[in-house]
Design a protein around this motif. Structure first.
Motif, PDB file in Angstrom:
ATOM      1  N   LEU A 150       0.827  -1.196   0.000  1.00  9.75           N
ATOM      2  CA  LEU A 150       0.000   0.000   0.000  1.00  9.75           C
ATOM      3  C   LEU A 150       0.865   1.250   0.000  1.00  9.75           C
ATOM      4  CD1 LEU A 150      -2.507  -1.284   2.651  1.00  9.75           C
ATOM      5  CD2 LEU A 150      -3.156  -0.607   0.349  1.00  9.75           C
ATOM      6  N   PHE A 173      -4.573   6.700   0.783  1.00 14.62           N
ATOM      7  CA  PHE A 173      -3.932   5.458   0.380  1.00 14.62           C
ATOM      8  C   PHE A 173      -4.313   5.134  -1.058  1.00 14.62           C
ATOM      9  CE2 PHE A 173      -1.862   3.288   3.901  1.00 14.62           C
ATOM     10  CZ  PHE A 173      -2.338   3.966   5.017  1.00 14.62           C
ATOM     11  N   GLY A 174      -3.417   4.441  -1.721  1.00 11.04           N
ATOM     12  CA  GLY A 174      -3.747   3.873  -3.008  1.00 11.04           C
ATOM     13  C   GLY A 174      -4.571   2.605  -2.834  1.00 11.04           C
ATOM     14  N   PRO A 175      -5.002   2.010  -3.950  1.00 12.46           N
ATOM     15  CA  PRO A 175      -5.856   0.824  -3.875  1.00 12.46           C
ATOM     16  C   PRO A 175      -5.119  -0.453  -3.469  1.00 12.46           C
ATOM     17  CG  PRO A 175      -5.379   1.376  -6.138  1.00 12.46           C
ATOM     18  CD  PRO A 175      -4.821   2.481  -5.315  1.00 12.46           C
TER      19      PRO A 175
END
Lengths: 110, 112
Positions: B90, B103-105
């Motif tokens: 992450l 956060f990114g996926p």
């Protein structure tokens, strides 16, 4: 030792049944306490930052509070769509490092 | 409304391969982080960067390196992938003045 502990590990509620999640911490020089929601297979979604004891933040059915040793995430009249893992983390002096708790898995049944 | 993107959602690599994970943010944040998330261990910080070309080790940097050549892009490199690096990775972008963070996926990496 710096530590963040969340309880309970899992919580099962009926729709409309209010409850609280706990995050206790032991760190020196707290810079902020963060709450996140994480759905399965996705990245955490930031919810709140709390900076000092006595502070409260609200968002829809969620309300976060902070004392010198712990934080609570109160969920009022939860709905099934509130089902998720809720993560707590603390940021502390020495940089932007954060320590995460293991999370509380919340299940809300209709 | 894209804020943080990661180059892959799922990745399968072989032991010994060099692996690149890329993270891009569009919020002009100075600070970017790489974490890994494992069941029972929670999120653990691998590396973070507070400016272009600047980096600091997190709690578990062994076996990883990072690169930040541009403000919006933070790359995580596994020099020689091992099975114990199978995990969810992450990326996080963080604004130190407002504490706004995203956060990114996530990238689910499997090393076989």
């Amino acid at each position: 030792e710096d530590q963040v502990t969340q309880s309970p590990e899992a919580l099962r509620l009926q729709e409309g049944e209010s409850s609280s999640l706990n995050c206790s911490y032991t760190v020196s020089g707290l810079r902020g306490l963060f709450w996140y929601r994480q759905d399965p297979g996705k990245g955490p979604e930031f919810l709140f930052t709390l900076y000092s004891a006595g502070e409260e933040k609200e968002k829809e059915r969620l309300k976060a509070t902070l004392t010198k040793k712990e934080s609570f995430l109160h969920i009022t009249a939860p709905k099934p769509e509130d089902s998720a893992t809720y993560l707590c983390a603390v940021g502390y002096t020495g940089g932007f490092k954060t320590i995460f708790g293991a999370g509380t898995r919340l299940f809300v049944k209709a | 409304d894209v804020k943080v993107t990661q180059s892959s959602r799922y990745l399968v690599k072989r032991t010994g391969e060099k692996v690149f994970l890329e993270c891009v943010q569009d919020m002009d944040h100075e600070n970017m982080f790489w974490y890994r998330q494992d069941p029972g261990l929670g999120l653990r910080l691998i590396y973070f960067s507070y400016d272009v070309k600047m980096k600091e080790k997190g709690d578990i940097p062994e076996g990883y390196s990072v690169s930040r050549e541009k403000k919006e892009r933070f790359s995580l490199i596994l020099e020689s992938a091992s099975t114990n690096q199978t995990s969810m990775y992450l990326c996080k972008s963080f604004d130190s003045s407002s504490y706004e963070q995203y956060f990114g996926p996530g990238t689910r990496l499997t090393v076989t």
